[in-house]
Design a protein around this motif. Structure first.
Motif, short mmCIF file in Angstrom:
data_model
loop_
_atom_site.label_atom_id
_atom_site.label_comp_id
_atom_site.label_asym_id
_atom_site.label_seq_id
_atom_site.Cartn_x
_atom_site.Cartn_y
_atom_site.Cartn_z
N ALA A 1 28.12 6.53 56.84
CA ALA A 1 28.89 7.62 56.27
C ALA A 1 29.50 8.39 57.42
O ALA A 1 28.94 8.46 58.51
CB ALA A 1 27.99 8.53 55.43
N GLY A 2 30.66 8.98 57.17
CA GLY A 2 31.29 9.70 58.26
C GLY A 2 32.69 10.10 57.93
O GLY A 2 33.11 10.06 56.77
N ILE A 3 33.39 10.51 58.96
CA ILE A 3 34.77 10.94 58.77
C ILE A 3 35.68 10.16 59.70
O ILE A 3 35.31 9.76 60.80
CB ILE A 3 34.96 12.45 59.06
CG1 ILE A 3 34.41 12.81 60.45
CG2 ILE A 3 34.31 13.30 57.98
CD1 ILE A 3 34.77 14.20 60.90
N LEU A 4 36.88 9.94 59.21
CA LEU A 4 37.94 9.31 59.99
C LEU A 4 39.13 10.25 59.96
O LEU A 4 39.53 10.72 58.90
CB LEU A 4 38.32 7.96 59.36
CG LEU A 4 39.59 7.30 59.91
CD1 LEU A 4 39.41 6.89 61.36
CD2 LEU A 4 39.96 6.09 59.04
N VAL B 1 32.52 0.15 62.97
CA VAL B 1 32.13 0.97 61.82
C VAL B 1 33.04 0.67 60.63
O VAL B 1 32.57 0.51 59.49
CB VAL B 1 32.19 2.48 62.17
CG1 VAL B 1 32.04 3.33 60.91
CG2 VAL B 1 31.08 2.83 63.15
N LEU B 2 34.33 0.56 60.88
CA LEU B 2 35.24 0.24 59.78
C LEU B 2 34.89 -1.12 59.16
O LEU B 2 34.92 -1.29 57.95
CB LEU B 2 36.70 0.24 60.26
CG LEU B 2 37.25 1.62 60.64
CD1 LEU B 2 38.66 1.49 61.20
CD2 LEU B 2 37.24 2.55 59.44
N ALA B 3 34.55 -2.08 60.03
CA ALA B 3 34.20 -3.41 59.52
C ALA B 3 32.92 -3.38 58.69
O ALA B 3 32.65 -4.30 57.91
CB ALA B 3 34.05 -4.39 60.67
N ALA B 4 32.15 -2.29 58.83
CA ALA B 4 30.93 -2.15 58.04
C ALA B 4 31.19 -1.53 56.67
O ALA B 4 30.27 -1.41 55.86
CB ALA B 4 29.90 -1.31 58.81
N LEU B 5 32.44 -1.12 56.43
CA LEU B 5 32.76 -0.66 55.08
C LEU B 5 32.54 -1.81 54.11
O LEU B 5 32.71 -2.98 54.48
CB LEU B 5 34.22 -0.20 55.01
CG LEU B 5 34.55 1.11 55.72
CD1 LEU B 5 36.06 1.35 55.72
CD2 LEU B 5 33.84 2.28 55.06
N PRO B 6 32.16 -1.51 52.87
CA PRO B 6 31.85 -2.60 51.93
C PRO B 6 32.93 -3.67 51.89
O PRO B 6 34.12 -3.37 51.84
CB PRO B 6 31.73 -1.86 50.59
CG PRO B 6 31.32 -0.47 50.96
CD PRO B 6 32.00 -0.19 52.27
N GLU B 7 32.49 -4.92 51.91
CA GLU B 7 33.42 -6.04 52.05
C GLU B 7 34.41 -6.12 50.89
O GLU B 7 35.54 -6.57 51.05
CB GLU B 7 32.61 -7.34 52.15
CG GLU B 7 33.30 -8.40 52.95
CD GLU B 7 32.36 -9.56 53.25
OE1 GLU B 7 31.13 -9.33 53.32
OE2 GLU B 7 32.85 -10.68 53.39
N HIS B 8 33.97 -5.68 49.70
CA HIS B 8 34.85 -5.82 48.54
C HIS B 8 36.03 -4.85 48.59
O HIS B 8 36.95 -4.97 47.79
CB HIS B 8 34.06 -5.62 47.24
CG HIS B 8 33.53 -4.23 47.04
ND1 HIS B 8 32.34 -3.81 47.58
CD2 HIS B 8 34.05 -3.17 46.39
CE1 HIS B 8 32.14 -2.54 47.25
NE2 HIS B 8 33.15 -2.13 46.53
N LEU B 9 36.00 -3.90 49.53
CA LEU B 9 37.13 -2.98 49.66
C LEU B 9 38.30 -3.60 50.42
O LEU B 9 39.41 -3.09 50.37
CB LEU B 9 36.70 -1.71 50.42
CG LEU B 9 35.64 -0.81 49.77
CD1 LEU B 9 35.39 0.41 50.65
CD2 LEU B 9 36.08 -0.37 48.38
N TRP B 10 38.05 -4.70 51.13
CA TRP B 10 39.03 -5.19 52.11
C TRP B 10 40.02 -6.20 51.55
O TRP B 10 39.68 -7.07 50.79
CB TRP B 10 38.29 -5.86 53.27
CG TRP B 10 37.57 -4.93 54.18
CD1 TRP B 10 36.35 -4.37 53.97
CD2 TRP B 10 38.03 -4.43 55.45
NE1 TRP B 10 36.00 -3.57 55.04
CE2 TRP B 10 37.03 -3.59 55.96
CE3 TRP B 10 39.19 -4.63 56.20
CZ2 TRP B 10 37.14 -2.95 57.19
CZ3 TRP B 10 39.31 -4.01 57.42
CH2 TRP B 10 38.30 -3.17 57.90
#
Lengths: 322, 77
Positions: free
Chosen positions: A52-55, A103-112
């Motif tokens: 969790a975090g901010i971009l 970190v971005l690559a750790a976002l849930p895979e189904h979002l990509w």
């Protein structure tokens, strides 16, 4: 709830998706890895099984949790200076890629659309693509990979006397004088192969398909957008990329069996976006050539607006994770 | 097909190139067109909806990282 688009500053293909996202009232965060650290920042914390975090990019900030979809287009690599040596600068650039990019690559895979690791896997193995395409019911030309001239010539003779020889990856580079060079698909007879040399370097040979036309089929989730590509010159008949000014396009619906197979292939490859190339012969058979998981789509006017729309919708409403 | 791999030995400059590189074509380099249409799209991008920079996410509120958020906002403003 913003969509995240990873791409460089000049990318009119991404721009078209952003216009569609605006029509959907979806905020957009447009990020290039080269934006770090001057134009972008991130703080993320691994806690409770997720990041969790901010971009922040320019004036726009989002939490990672809020991101509804990530479109991996054409981000450029970080470029930093001022750390005392090119080696140190290079180290910092890699840290940015591995840290913030990680970190971005750790976002849930189904979002990509699509996940960088999946893009890499698909791009790096054309032979694997053929295995899966065949398993999903697509028609795949007889193919040989070899560095042996005699084997290649024998294969050509076996499959009718002529083959296509093509590279495995993007074949554009600088030549001996610094000129821009490219390699396009060529049509060769067995005797022409015998008189040449492969020198142990892997070459990809495929049975020559006497194509009436080609098809570029773009898949976004379960939506398919296909356009016939009609060759306007002998060069384009060999490889339509070599003479794009001669091409004409016509929108077409893929046969139901092909459409079903393509959707299966997308699921097997864990892709939500793909650009597939086919050749269509006189009998109407759709011959699968390859899938590009990050292929271009904006240049075919007959389908591009609908594709932009579909990508925007896909970035707004990610499917549930399986 | 021969069961053994036979790698050819080049005998001159030309044959030193594998088959795939013998088909290399030189292509002209062209500049990217800068059309009004492209510029219009870029303007739309710049005018895109912003998420307020001052929004402090739940996970970070009350921790030392809050100052990072403030810094980010300050830099941007």
């Amino acid at each position: 709830m913003p969509a995240l688009i990873l791409t460089q500053r000049q990318d009119i293909t991404a721009d078209r998706v952003i216009v569609k996202l605006r029509e959907l009232d979806t905020p957009v965060i447009r990020l290039d890895y080269a934006d770090f650290p001057a134009g972008a920042g991130m703080t993320a914390q691994f806690n409770g099984g997720e990041w969790a975090g901010i971009l922040r990019v320019g004036s726009r900030t989002t939490t990672l949790r809020e991101i509804t979809g990530v479109y991996y287009r054409r981000p450029s690599t970080p470029r930093v200076t001022g750390h005392g040596s090119p080696g140190r600068d290079g180290f910092v650039e890699k840290e940015i890629t591995l840290g913030f990019g990680g970190v971005l690559a750790a976002l849930p895979e189904h979002l990509w659309l699509g996940h960088p690791a999946t893009l890499l896997a698909v791009q790096r193995s054309k032979p694997w693509q053929l295995v899966l395409a065949d398993a999903c019911g697509l028609t795949v030309p007889a193919t040989m990979v070899t560095g042996d001239t005699a084997h290649a010539a024998h294969f050509a003779a076996q499959v009718g006397g002529e083959v296509a020889v093509k590279s495995f990856g993007t074949a554009a580079f600088l030549g001996p004088e610094g000129e821009q060079e490219a390699i396009y698909t060529r049509r060769l007879r067995a005797d022409e192969i015998r008189s040449a040399s492969l020198l142990g370097i892997p070459h990809q040979f495929q049975r020559w398909i006497n194509a009436e036309h080609a098809v570029r089929l773009t898949a976004v989730d379960d939506e398919l957008f296909a356009a016939e590509i009609h060759f306007g010159s002998p060069a384009a008949r060999l490889d339509w990329r070599s003479d794009q000014d001669s091409l004409t396009y016509k929108r077409v619906q893929p046969p139901p069996a092909v459409a079903d197979s393509v959707r299966q292939l997308m699921r097997r490859m864990n892709l939500r976006y793909g650009a597939l190339d086919f050749l269509i012969d006189k009998a109407g058979t759709w011959w699968f050539l390859e899938i590009n998981a990050n292929g271009q789509w904006a240049w075919i006017d007959e389908v591009s607006d609908d594709i932009a729309d579909a990508i925007a919708r896909a970035l707004t409403k990610a499917p549930s994770p399986e | 097909m021969s069961p053994t791999l036979q790698h050819d030995t080049p005998t001159d400059t030309e044959t030193a190139l594998p088959l795939i590189l013998r088909g290399t074509q030189t292509i002209p380099t062209t500049e990217l067109p800068a059309t009004d249409w492209d510029e219009a799209l870029q303007i739309l991008v710049i005018k895109g909806t912003d998420t307020p920079a001052h929004t402090v996410p739940d996970f970070i509120a009350g921790t030392t990282s809050t100052s990072v958020t403030d810094n980010i906002k300050d830099e941007d403003d």
